[in-house]
Design a protein around this motif. Structure first.
Motif, mmCIF file in Angstrom:
data_model
loop_
_atom_site.group_PDB
_atom_site.id
_atom_site.type_symbol
_atom_site.label_atom_id
_atom_site.label_comp_id
_atom_site.label_asym_id
_atom_site.label_seq_id
_atom_site.Cartn_x
_atom_site.Cartn_y
_atom_site.Cartn_z
ATOM 1 N N ALA A 157 43.364 66.005 50.579
ATOM 2 C CA ALA A 157 43.578 66.741 51.665
ATOM 3 C C ALA A 157 43.827 68.503 51.390
ATOM 4 O O ALA A 157 42.697 69.250 51.482
ATOM 5 C CB ALA A 157 44.089 66.441 52.621
ATOM 6 N N LEU A 158 45.013 68.157 50.509
ATOM 7 C CA LEU A 158 45.373 70.003 50.162
ATOM 8 C C LEU A 158 43.985 70.218 48.412
ATOM 9 O O LEU A 158 43.984 71.044 48.675
ATOM 10 C CB LEU A 158 46.632 69.450 49.440
ATOM 11 C CG LEU A 158 47.437 69.949 50.394
ATOM 12 C CD1 LEU A 158 49.355 69.468 50.201
ATOM 13 C CD2 LEU A 158 48.393 70.660 51.718
ATOM 14 N N ALA A 159 43.821 69.444 47.858
ATOM 15 C CA ALA A 159 42.493 69.880 46.951
ATOM 16 C C ALA A 159 41.564 69.626 47.839
ATOM 17 O O ALA A 159 41.499 70.423 46.711
ATOM 18 C CB ALA A 159 42.717 67.767 46.380
ATOM 19 N N LEU A 160 40.899 69.271 48.406
ATOM 20 C CA LEU A 160 39.973 69.634 48.960
ATOM 21 C C LEU A 160 40.304 71.042 49.630
ATOM 22 O O LEU A 160 39.149 72.105 49.244
ATOM 23 C CB LEU A 160 39.650 69.509 50.703
ATOM 24 C CG LEU A 160 38.989 67.176 50.387
ATOM 25 C CD1 LEU A 160 39.030 67.202 51.865
ATOM 26 C CD2 LEU A 160 37.441 68.339 50.272
ATOM 27 N N PHE A 161 40.967 72.004 49.792
ATOM 28 C CA PHE A 161 41.145 73.182 50.410
ATOM 29 C C PHE A 161 41.199 74.642 48.530
ATOM 30 O O PHE A 161 40.700 75.022 48.946
ATOM 31 C CB PHE A 161 42.585 73.409 50.902
ATOM 32 C CG PHE A 161 42.037 73.084 52.496
ATOM 33 C CD1 PHE A 161 42.146 74.881 53.397
ATOM 34 C CD2 PHE A 161 42.374 72.227 53.285
ATOM 35 C CE1 PHE A 161 41.980 74.300 54.488
ATOM 36 C CE2 PHE A 161 42.733 72.071 54.637
ATOM 37 C CZ PHE A 161 42.114 73.059 55.244
#
Length: 346
Positions: A157-161
């Motif tokens: 999820a953090l990588a998506l951001f």
């Protein structure tokens, strides 16, 4: 013999990540487009979620140029003296979304008129209710105490951001699509890691060293070893380890090095050589044959991922090592002593 809940959850990670990417990629892009201006990001988290926040500290800065700060929740709860949050995007990361101190940071952010974001596996939790925007992990119930699938889901999820904020979002977002397959390939080593774990049945201490994007991986792996096998494991960056802790190295000290081929590789390779000269026993997590050849216990990764995504796969050999070492030592990996699934801190 049926597998433990922990092993089932470790093995479910490719499916979890694929589901998260499918359901949350458009949502993350919408959130990024709708956020008001901010000058820095303040992240509140505990435990494994705090290690995910440490990853965000690197990846959100490296890909998007954001300045990242990690919150001090006791200022909001125990001391009652929250800082001014002018210019902040306030983010809470929590598997359960239940911990009062993390919720308090987001509530204060909202009180001060700042945008708030929650990343949690429970979209109906108190943390989610305190946030303007919620990204759910879609990991399903995590029945084992030790977090595994929710941790890699948080990283994703953090990588998506990070990708959505980057100057080239389309290509960076496409890179994430390789994660489920890459994790699946690492999981194929489970039987071999079970065999290797036998060697460390009586290990009582070790060091775990990573740097850059995988500084977070070092901390998460030490936590898995501590809570599942009760080994006194300590995490360091390769730079900090040279500033004193290297004096603790003696013959046969197990040293787990996380060293994928990235900007930190040369530094990690030099440290591996130094540790070898001091007699340490090296366990190496890497896709590089040269690095694996230095190890008494090689733990291979798959090649082809960009460096900023390597923490999603690099933790998986560590999860399996901790699982199989717990079983080798006769411990129940689903019921670590003195622990419970949801920890409430203030």
């Amino acid at each position: 013999m049926s597998s433990s809940l922990l092993e089932q959850e470790i093995r479910s990670q490719p499916e979890v990540l694929a589901r998260l990417l499918e359901r949350e990629r458009p949502h993350v892009e919408e959130i990024v487009a709708s956020l008001p201006p901010f000058t820095y990001v303040l992240i509140a988290a505990r435990g494994s979620s705090d290690h995910a926040a440490l990853y965000a500290k690197y990846v959100w800065a490296a890909l998007a140029g954001h300045t990242i700060a990690l919150a001090t929740p006791s200022l909001y709860t125990l001391y009652g003296r929250p800082p001014r949050l002018d210019g902040a995007l306030v983010v809470g990361i929590s598997q359960s979304g239940q911990s009062p101190d993390i919720v308090a940071v987001l509530e204060e952010g909202r009180r001060q008129g700042r945008p708030t974001l929650a990343i949690t596996n429970d979209a109906s939790s108190p943390l989610a209710h305190a946030a303007d925007h919620v990204v759910a992990l879609h990991a399903g119930p995590e029945r084992s105490v030790a977090a595994t699938k929710t941790y890699t889901a948080q990283l994703t999820a953090l990588a998506l951001f990070a990708a959505a904020w980057s100057p080239e979002p389309a290509s960076q977002l496409t890179a994430l699509e390789a994660l489920p397959s890459a994790v699946d390939q690492v999981l194929a080593q489970s039987a071999e890691i079970a065999r290797l774990a036998e060697r460390y049945r009586y290990m009582d201490r070790c060091v775990v060293i990573g740097r850059g994007f995988n500084y977070a991986t070092a901390f998460e792996l030490t936590l898995k070893l501590k809570e599942l096998t009760y080994v006194m494991a300590n995490a360091y960056s390769s730079a900090d380890f040279r500033h004193g802790p290297i004096a603790t190295v003696d013959a046969d000290l197990p040293a787990i090095l996380i060293m994928p081929r990235d900007a930190t590789y040369s530094d990690m390779r030099e440290l591996a050589e130094e540790l070898g000269r001091r007699g340490a026993e090296l366990l190496v997590i890497s896709e590089e044959g040269e690095a694996l050849a230095q190890a008494r216990t090689p733990l291979p990764l798959v090649s082809g991922l960009p460096d900023w995504l390597s923490p999603v796969t690099a933790i998986v050999p560590g999860q399996m090592l901790a699982l199989h070492l717990a079983l080798t030592r006769g411990y129940n990996p689903d019921v670590p002593r003195g622990l419970q699934k949801v920890t409430l801190t203030r």
